[in-house]
Design a protein around this motif. Structure first.
Motif, short mmCIF file in Angstrom:
data_model
loop_
_atom_site.label_atom_id
_atom_site.label_comp_id
_atom_site.label_asym_id
_atom_site.label_seq_id
_atom_site.Cartn_x
_atom_site.Cartn_y
_atom_site.Cartn_z
N HIS A 52 7.88 -18.39 -8.79
CA HIS A 52 8.73 -17.35 -8.23
C HIS A 52 8.13 -16.00 -8.57
O HIS A 52 7.23 -15.89 -9.40
N HIS A 53 8.57 -14.98 -7.87
CA HIS A 53 7.98 -13.64 -7.97
C HIS A 53 9.04 -12.68 -8.49
O HIS A 53 9.75 -12.06 -7.68
N PRO A 54 9.17 -12.56 -9.81
CA PRO A 54 10.23 -11.70 -10.34
C PRO A 54 10.10 -10.28 -9.78
O PRO A 54 9.00 -9.76 -9.62
N GLY A 55 11.24 -9.70 -9.45
CA GLY A 55 11.24 -8.31 -9.00
C GLY A 55 11.17 -8.16 -7.49
O GLY A 55 11.39 -7.06 -6.98
N THR A 56 10.88 -9.24 -6.75
CA THR A 56 10.83 -9.09 -5.29
C THR A 56 12.24 -9.25 -4.72
O THR A 56 13.07 -9.98 -5.29
N PRO A 57 12.51 -8.60 -3.58
CA PRO A 57 13.84 -8.78 -2.96
C PRO A 57 14.07 -10.23 -2.55
O PRO A 57 13.14 -10.89 -2.08
N ALA A 123 5.32 -16.67 7.42
CA ALA A 123 4.95 -15.37 7.98
C ALA A 123 5.64 -15.26 9.34
O ALA A 123 5.45 -16.11 10.21
N THR A 124 6.51 -14.25 9.45
CA THR A 124 7.24 -14.03 10.69
C THR A 124 7.19 -12.54 11.01
O THR A 124 6.58 -11.76 10.27
N ALA A 125 7.88 -12.17 12.10
CA ALA A 125 7.88 -10.76 12.49
C ALA A 125 8.46 -9.88 11.39
O ALA A 125 8.08 -8.73 11.24
N PHE A 126 9.38 -10.44 10.58
CA PHE A 126 10.02 -9.58 9.57
C PHE A 126 9.32 -9.62 8.22
O PHE A 126 9.79 -9.03 7.25
N GLY A 127 8.18 -10.27 8.14
CA GLY A 127 7.41 -10.17 6.91
C GLY A 127 6.94 -11.50 6.37
O GLY A 127 7.11 -12.56 6.99
N LEU A 140 11.06 -11.89 -0.39
CA LEU A 140 10.32 -11.07 0.58
C LEU A 140 9.11 -10.46 -0.14
O LEU A 140 9.24 -9.49 -0.90
N LEU A 141 7.93 -11.03 0.11
CA LEU A 141 6.73 -10.55 -0.59
C LEU A 141 6.17 -9.30 0.06
O LEU A 141 5.58 -8.45 -0.59
N SER A 142 6.34 -9.23 1.41
CA SER A 142 5.87 -8.04 2.12
C SER A 142 6.65 -7.91 3.43
O SER A 142 6.82 -8.91 4.13
#
Ligand SMILES: Cc1cc2nc3c(=O)[nH]c(=O)nc-3n(C[C@H](O)[C@H](O)[C@H](O)COP(=O)(O)O)c2cc1C
Length: 440
Positions: A52-57, A123-127, A140-142
């Motif tokens: 997991h990526h702590p701090g990401t939304p 990977a989709t249109a929203f990120g 949400l990584l990007s």
């Protein structure tokens, strides 16, 4: 006379994946030392924690997932529900299992030793997002739309830009404590299982998916922000917008026959239906130089002589190969595989040829062939659930013993075995978390 200098193989015995391309030499060496040798399994060793990526939304997905009723509905909320249903049926928690070790979260796909080394990104249109199975949520990584960059990293991009791309990775250390270096081969098989489930779900929704295994590892890893010594991309599945995916009862029923098999016969038509499903064309970006032929080692199949049979890919017929082979004989004596093999009605062997692919693919052929075997293994598990049979994928076969029953095919080897039969009693208790549609 000029001779081509031999490709230097890095002298790092257990370096896998190999740090440089060696045209198959490093993969051959890995297979001889670790991939074809029965692993010494440390049952007490745990698996590493999922990523997991702590701090990401974090974007929560609805649970139980909504299964949209109108395919093609492109409202953002409906698209999110479509994605949520896809991810839960791909890799989420879909049932509660009561096992000897206590209560466990049951998943739609099997995984060697329950280690689940795979990770799923979308990977989709929203990120770009990473899926958290236990929370059924997206990190949400990007917010950037990376689909075009990802497509550019594919050797054979799809003709139409995909609406969505699923990226299936594996954590390199996830199962090594338990399986040692053999874990790397299991990771490739597991990635194949996940890819197979994604293809089955998306094909059932008419989303025309294609699984890509030919790509620039470095570039895809960079786009996903992966540390290449810790996690690698195994497959990218390009697809149209995941529309309504309504799970059938057999899809939700898939699980390993953990309590074993009743030693009773199964009817031949049920076995043939499983084999037909398993042998269908796989929508992949490359064809295998030699097919992953299916063999059946029958013990108790009504209407089929005991022994090893090869499935003829053209006619679907089972052609006798070796008369005295038994599912039990595929496993090392005194191990759990021997008992399971004795009880099972038959074993299906998914086979392949490493040597046929090294000239064209180099070392990467090793994981590509195991990926393909994993896709087929997952199809067998789903088709068995559909046919009312119990199933168990096994990597603990004695590979030389299994290869000995395949007849005289040079280089053909056993990649995966699946035991089939009638699951013992009413099976291990499980509580489904999702409802199914259609016939049971
Ligand atoms: C590639 C692969 C190899 C496996 N090998 C074995 C095995 O050798 N022995 C075994 O008992 N189970 C094996 N399994 C089954 C897993 O232990 C099982 O999938 C996992 O515990 C999760 O349980 P479930 O399939 O009921 O969801 C294998 C699964 C996969 C995907």
């Amino acid at each position: 006379m000029r001779t081509t200098p031999a490709v230097p193989v890095p002298d790092v015995p257990d370096a896998y994946p190999p740090p440089v391309e060696t045209g198959g030499a490093a993969a051959r060496r890995y297979h001889a030392r670790h991939g074809s040798v029965l692993p010494a399994i440390d049952q007490a060793a745990g698996s590493t924690a999922p990523k997991h990526h702590p701090g990401t939304p974090v974007i929560p997905l609805p649970f139980p997932p909504a299964f949209p009723s109108s395919p093609g509905d492109e409202e953002p909320a409906a698209a999110m529900e479509g994605l949520g249903s896809l991810l839960s049926l791909l890799y989420g928690v879909t049932r509660v299992d009561w096992t000897g070790a206590g209560v466990a979260a049951g998943r739609p796909v099997p995984s060697g030793g329950g280690s689940y080394p795979g990770e799923v990104y979308t990977a989709t249109a929203f990120g770009l997002c990473h899926y958290l199975p236990s929370a059924h949520a997206l990190e949400l990584l990007s917010p950037a739309d990376l689909r075009a960059d990802i497509v550019r990293a594919l050797d054979r991009p799809p003709l139409d830009p995909p609406d969505s791309i699923l990226l299936i990775t594996s954590r390199l250390d996830a199962n090594l404590a338990r399986y040692g270096p053999f874990g790397h081969r299991l990771q490739a098989l597991d990635a194949g299982v996940l890819t197979g489930q994604a293809l089955s779900l998306l094909e059932s929704a008419g989303a025309a998916p294609v699984a890509h295994a030919l790509f620039s590892d470095e570039e895809l890893g960079r786009l996903l922000g992966l540390n290449s010594t810790a996690e690698r991309v195994h497959a990218a599945v390009t697809t149209r917008v995941p529309a309504a995916i309504t799970p059938s009862a057999p899809l939700l029923r898939r699980r390993t026959a953990r309590s074993g098999f009743e030693p009773v016969p199964v009817p031949l038509p049920a076995l043939l239906s499983v084999l037909e499903e398993a042998a269908g064309p796989i929508p992949m970006d490359h064809a295998a130089p030699v097919d992953c032929a299916l063999y059946v080692v029958a013990h108790r199949v009504t209407g089929l002589e005991p022994g090893c049979h090869r499935r003829d890919g053209r006619t679907g017929d089972l052609v006798p190969v070796t008369g005295d082979a038994t599912p039990r004989g595929l496993f090392p004596p005194n191990g759990p595989g021997e008992l399971a093999g004795f009880e099972a009605a038959c074993a299906v062997l998914v086979t392949g040829d490493y040597e046929s692919g090294y000239p064209g693919h180099g070392d990467r052929w090793y994981r590509r062939l195991n990926l393909r075997a994993g896709v087929i293994g997952q199809r067998i598990g789903l088709a068995a659930a559909d046919a009312g049979l119990g199933a168990g994928l096994r990597c603990d076969v004695d590979t030389p013993a299994a290869d000995a029953v395949l007849g005289t095919h040079p280089h053909r080897t056993t990649l995966l075995a699946v035991l089939l039969g009638q699951e013992r009693g009413s099976g291990t208790p499980a509580f489904p978390l999702l409802g199914a549609s259609g016939p049971p």
